[in-house]
Design a protein around this motif. Structure first.
Motif, PDB file in Angstrom:
ATOM      1  N   MET A 148       0.832  -1.202   0.000  1.00  0.00           N
ATOM      2  CA  MET A 148       0.000   0.000   0.000  1.00  0.00           C
ATOM      3  C   MET A 148       0.872   1.261   0.000  1.00  0.00           C
ATOM      4  SD  MET A 148      -2.826   1.154   2.789  1.00  0.00           S
ATOM      5  CE  MET A 148      -1.719   2.218   3.677  1.00  0.00           C
ATOM      6  N   THR A 149       0.518   2.241  -0.837  1.00  0.00           N
ATOM      7  CA  THR A 149       1.295   3.483  -0.866  1.00  0.00           C
ATOM      8  C   THR A 149       1.034   4.268   0.405  1.00  0.00           C
ATOM      9  OG1 THR A 149       0.599   3.545  -3.147  1.00  0.00           O
ATOM     10  CG2 THR A 149       1.864   5.399  -2.363  1.00  0.00           C
ATOM     11  N   GLU A 150       2.115   4.733   1.021  1.00  0.00           N
ATOM     12  CA  GLU A 150       1.916   5.540   2.219  1.00  0.00           C
ATOM     13  C   GLU A 150       1.486   6.943   1.824  1.00  0.00           C
ATOM     14  OE1 GLU A 150       4.376   4.185   5.970  1.00  0.00           O
ATOM     15  OE2 GLU A 150       5.533   5.248   4.489  1.00  0.00           O
ATOM     16  N   ARG A 151       0.569   7.500   2.559  1.00  0.00           N
ATOM     17  CA  ARG A 151       0.109   8.855   2.241  1.00  0.00           C
ATOM     18  C   ARG A 151       0.080   9.643   3.526  1.00  0.00           C
ATOM     19  NH1 ARG A 151      -2.205   9.621  -2.557  1.00  0.00           N
ATOM     20  NH2 ARG A 151      -3.062  11.478  -1.663  1.00  0.00           N
ATOM     21  N   GLN A 152       0.283  10.963   3.374  1.00  0.00           N
ATOM     22  CA  GLN A 152       0.239  11.763   4.576  1.00  0.00           C
ATOM     23  C   GLN A 152      -1.213  12.064   4.911  1.00  0.00           C
ATOM     24  OE1 GLN A 152       2.549  15.354   4.629  1.00  0.00           O
ATOM     25  NE2 GLN A 152       3.948  14.362   6.033  1.00  0.00           N
ATOM     26  N   VAL A 153      -1.587  11.787   6.141  1.00  0.00           N
ATOM     27  CA  VAL A 153      -2.968  11.954   6.566  1.00  0.00           C
ATOM     28  C   VAL A 153      -3.012  13.117   7.560  1.00  0.00           C
ATOM     29  CG1 VAL A 153      -4.858  10.813   7.787  1.00  0.00           C
ATOM     30  CG2 VAL A 153      -3.391   9.486   6.288  1.00  0.00           C
ATOM     31  N   ILE A 154      -3.805  14.131   7.232  1.00  0.00           N
ATOM     32  CA  ILE A 154      -3.932  15.278   8.135  1.00  0.00           C
ATOM     33  C   ILE A 154      -5.366  15.295   8.657  1.00  0.00           C
ATOM     34  CG2 ILE A 154      -3.709  17.784   8.392  1.00  0.00           C
ATOM     35  CD1 ILE A 154      -1.894  17.777   5.932  1.00  0.00           C
ATOM     36  N   ARG A 155      -5.528  15.233   9.957  1.00  0.00           N
ATOM     37  CA  ARG A 155      -6.864  15.243  10.560  1.00  0.00           C
ATOM     38  C   ARG A 155      -6.865  16.202  11.747  1.00  0.00           C
ATOM     39  NH1 ARG A 155      -7.403  12.777   6.632  1.00  0.00           N
ATOM     40  NH2 ARG A 155      -8.382  10.766   6.244  1.00  0.00           N
ATOM     41  N   THR A 156      -8.056  16.685  12.077  1.00  0.00           N
ATOM     42  CA  THR A 156      -8.181  17.486  13.286  1.00  0.00           C
ATOM     43  C   THR A 156      -8.926  16.664  14.337  1.00  0.00           C
ATOM     44  OG1 THR A 156      -8.153  19.530  12.048  1.00  0.00           O
ATOM     45  CG2 THR A 156      -9.106  19.632  14.239  1.00  0.00           C
ATOM     46  N   LEU A 157      -8.293  16.511  15.493  1.00  0.00           N
ATOM     47  CA  LEU A 157      -8.962  15.837  16.611  1.00  0.00           C
ATOM     48  C   LEU A 157      -9.611  16.922  17.465  1.00  0.00           C
ATOM     49  CD1 LEU A 157      -6.154  13.389  17.856  1.00  0.00           C
ATOM     50  CD2 LEU A 157      -7.696  13.132  15.916  1.00  0.00           C
ATOM     51  N   ILE A 158     -10.896  16.785  17.722  1.00  0.00           N
ATOM     52  CA  ILE A 158     -11.546  17.716  18.647  1.00  0.00           C
ATOM     53  C   ILE A 158     -11.525  17.020  20.004  1.00  0.00           C
ATOM     54  CG2 ILE A 158     -13.608  19.112  19.086  1.00  0.00           C
ATOM     55  CD1 ILE A 158     -14.301  18.816  16.117  1.00  0.00           C
ATOM     56  N   VAL A 159     -10.730  17.556  20.920  1.00  0.00           N
ATOM     57  CA  VAL A 159     -10.457  16.821  22.154  1.00  0.00           C
ATOM     58  C   VAL A 159     -10.901  17.629  23.380  1.00  0.00           C
ATOM     59  CG1 VAL A 159      -8.696  15.517  23.421  1.00  0.00           C
ATOM     60  CG2 VAL A 159      -8.368  15.975  21.006  1.00  0.00           C
ATOM     61  N   GLU A 160     -11.622  16.967  24.252  1.00  0.00           N
ATOM     62  CA  GLU A 160     -11.989  17.578  25.538  1.00  0.00           C
ATOM     63  C   GLU A 160     -10.948  17.125  26.562  1.00  0.00           C
ATOM     64  OE1 GLU A 160     -15.977  16.737  26.784  1.00  0.00           O
ATOM     65  OE2 GLU A 160     -15.885  18.231  28.376  1.00  0.00           O
ATOM     66  N   ILE A 161     -10.375  18.124  27.254  1.00  0.00           N
ATOM     67  CA  ILE A 161      -9.263  17.834  28.170  1.00  0.00           C
ATOM     68  C   ILE A 161      -9.580  18.494  29.514  1.00  0.00           C
ATOM     69  CG2 ILE A 161      -6.765  18.170  28.519  1.00  0.00           C
ATOM     70  CD1 ILE A 161      -6.577  18.611  25.448  1.00  0.00           C
ATOM     71  N   PRO A 162      -9.362  17.834  30.638  1.00  0.00           N
ATOM     72  CA  PRO A 162      -9.622  18.484  31.930  1.00  0.00           C
ATOM     73  C   PRO A 162      -8.840  19.788  32.056  1.00  0.00           C
ATOM     74  CG  PRO A 162      -9.149  16.153  32.223  1.00  0.00           C
ATOM     75  CD  PRO A 162      -8.870  16.462  30.785  1.00  0.00           C
ATOM     76  N   SER A 163      -9.480  20.825  32.628  1.00  0.00           N
ATOM     77  CA  SER A 163      -8.804  22.128  32.776  1.00  0.00           C
ATOM     78  C   SER A 163      -7.859  22.086  33.966  1.00  0.00           C
ATOM     79  CB  SER A 163      -9.839  23.248  32.974  1.00  0.00           C
ATOM     80  OG  SER A 163     -10.694  23.322  31.866  1.00  0.00           O
ATOM     81  N   ALA A 164      -6.802  21.325  33.824  1.00  0.00           N
ATOM     82  CA  ALA A 164      -5.824  21.230  34.921  1.00  0.00           C
ATOM     83  C   ALA A 164      -4.431  21.289  34.312  1.00  0.00           C
ATOM     84  CB  ALA A 164      -6.006  19.899  35.659  1.00  0.00           C
TER      85      ALA A 164
END
Ligand SMILES: NC(=O)C1=CN([C@@H]2O[C@H](COP(=O)(O)OP(=O)(O)OC[C@H]3O[C@@H](n4cnc5c(N)ncnc54)[C@H](O)[C@@H]3O)[C@@H](O)[C@H]2O)C=CC1
Ligand SMILES: CC(=O)C(=O)O
Ligand SMILES: [Mg+2]
Length: 439
Positions: free
Chosen positions: A1-17
């Motif tokens: 399989m040809t490798e391809r660059q994958v660009i994604r945005t993760l929408i992440v909820e993170i504790p405010s600490a």
């Protein structure tokens, strides 16, 4: 399989600490993901939501990133994974927009009939006035046959359209030029030249893009000779300009005399041969090149370059290595010599990642995202159009390269392409040289 660059945005909820975000960043890095832009979407007392852009080698690596972040638990949640790249292309990236509002009947009569007839007749009497009374003088055709689209190969002109639209976006943003993609369903030099000649009157200049070698050479030479407007194959000369600039900056930083530098070029297609020609014309004596294609090697020899027996020989011998093969991972870390300068310019994937080349001992390393013809073509065409130049000469290209060098901050290899001052400086330098010649 040809490798391809994958660009994604993760929408992440993170504790405010304090330290929570660092854990997420470490988790992404642990499995090889690169972090790009980070945008804070919501700051709450208990949790913060961020868009984190990640760049991965392939889908497997992306899945590993997602699993690693989800495994953190303790309030860290991935709310969504979005594909910003595809989203940014929905409906295309460009749009022809009117500069004039039509709100009244008198507007209509001024902009269109009957008023427009006077302008037509004025241009008929004085054809040179088309430059002032139409958009022709500020419009550049971006012509492709789709045979060498980035390093993706012959994928055809329609599949190449997103690249052409990208060039148009850059023309607009960095030089105020309207770039109009023209997709050709032929690569036959006779037909390409004939077609471009028949449509050239709509444009102030012609940019040839992602037309593969060797037919790109004949097409450009003939169009340059036969058209009264500037013609430039960007993959050849735009790339050569930016590469010369980064070469000069690297030589200065590494205290190498450019004339005495031993340069090795891997890949002698459109970009590679033009880079060699420009370096040799600038006075670099030792330019070696290799290519799988014998005709390409012979072309280099015809221009005064030299060849080597193998990639290993070239890597062992040269101070500065430039690669434009389109082959991801062609240069292995163990081939890199200590103190070497490595410019692995293939897009979308370089011959070696700059971080790997540096780790292997390179003094400087860059890829095609950094050393990219976007630093050259907008300003080169702006300068040529401003000067009403009939052609883009070698002197104009050298002036562009020197302007790029002058705008490079100490410690950097090339300027930031987002800095409008760079494009302005390139345009002014090119216009100045073109105007001197015109006098
Ligand atoms: N960073 C930048 O601004 C630019 C980067 N490029 C990149 O350069 C690459 C080539 O583009 P073009 O020159 O337009 O294509 P091209 O198709 O004209 O040239 C590619 C050349 O590489 C040679 N080649 C392929 N595999 C090789 C190998 N293993 N060893 C030696 N030679 C090999 C081919 O025979 C061919 O002569 C593409 O990946 C493109 O994205 C091109 C223009 C600008
Ligand atoms: C940047 C560019 O023109 C290419 O990679 O083909
Ligand atoms: Mg290109």
């Amino acid at each position: 399989m040809t490798e391809r660059q994958v660009i994604r945005t993760l929408i992440v909820e993170i504790p405010s600490a304090p330290g929570s975000f660092a854990k997420v960043a470490t988790a992404i890095g642990n499995v090889g993901g690169d972090i790009g832009d980070i945008k804070t979407i919501k700051i709450g007392t208990l949790s913060t939501v961020r868009d984190i852009t990640v760049v991965c080698e392939d889908d497997d690596e992306l899945n590993a990133v997602v699993s690693e972040v989800e495994a953190l638990g303790n309030g860290v949640k991935i709310l969504a994974v979005t594909d910003d790249v595809l989203k940014a292309h929905e409906g295309g990236k460009i749009h022809m927009k009117s500069k004039t509002d039509v709100r009244s009947l008198s507007d209509l009569r001024r902009v269109y009939t009957p008023g427009v007839a006077n302008v037509c007749e004025e241009i008929q009497r004085h054809p040179e006035k088309a430059r002032y009374f139409t958009s022709i003088g500020n419009t550049v055709a971006i012509v492709t046959d789709g045979t060498a689209v980035l390093g993706l190969g012959n994928i055809g002109p329609v599949a190449g359209m997103p690249v052409m639209e990208g060039k148009a976006v850059l023309f607009d943003q960095f030089a105020g030029i309207s770039g109009v993609p023209v997709l050709l369903d032929t690569s036959d030099p006779d037909k390409v030249v004939e077609t471009v000649k028949h449509i050239h009157q709509s444009y102030g200049a012609i940019l040839l893009e992602d037309i593969g070698s060797p037919h790109c050479f004949e097409i450009e030479e003939r169009l340059k000779a036969e058209l009264p407007i500037p013609v430039m194959h960007d993959d050849q000369h735009g790339t050569a300009v930016v590469t010369l600039a980064s070469f000069l900056t690297a030589c200065k930083a590494a205290e190498i005399d450019p004339a005495k530098a031993v340069v090795g070029q891997i890949g002698l297609g459109a970009a590679g041969i033009a880079i060699c020609r420009m370096l040799m014309a600038y006075g670099v004596k030792d330019v070696f090149g290799i290519d799988l294609n014998e005709e390409a090697v012979n072309r280099l020899k015809g221009y005064g370059g030299k060849t080597m027996d193998s990639l290993n020989d070239l890597m062992d011998t040269c101070d500065i290595v430039i690669a434009t093969t389109g082959v991801q991972g062609l240069i292995k870390p163990e081939m890199v010599k200590k103190g070497q300068v490595i410019l692995a310019l293939s897009n979308p994937h370089p011959e070696i990642r700059p971080e790997d080349a540096l780790e292997a001992g390179a003094a400087f390393a860059a890829d095609g995202r950094l050393v990219n013809n976007v630093l050259g073509f907008p300003g080169i065409f702006r300068g040529a159009l401003n000067a009403e130049a009939k052609e883009i000469t070698y002197a104009m290209l050298i002036a562009a390269a020197e302007a790029i060098v002058d705008n490079t901050r100490p410690g950097d290899l090339v300027p930031n392409a987002l800095n409008p001052a760079v494009h302005q400086a390139v345009a002014e330098a090119v216009e100045r040289v073109a105007s001197i010649k015109a006098k």
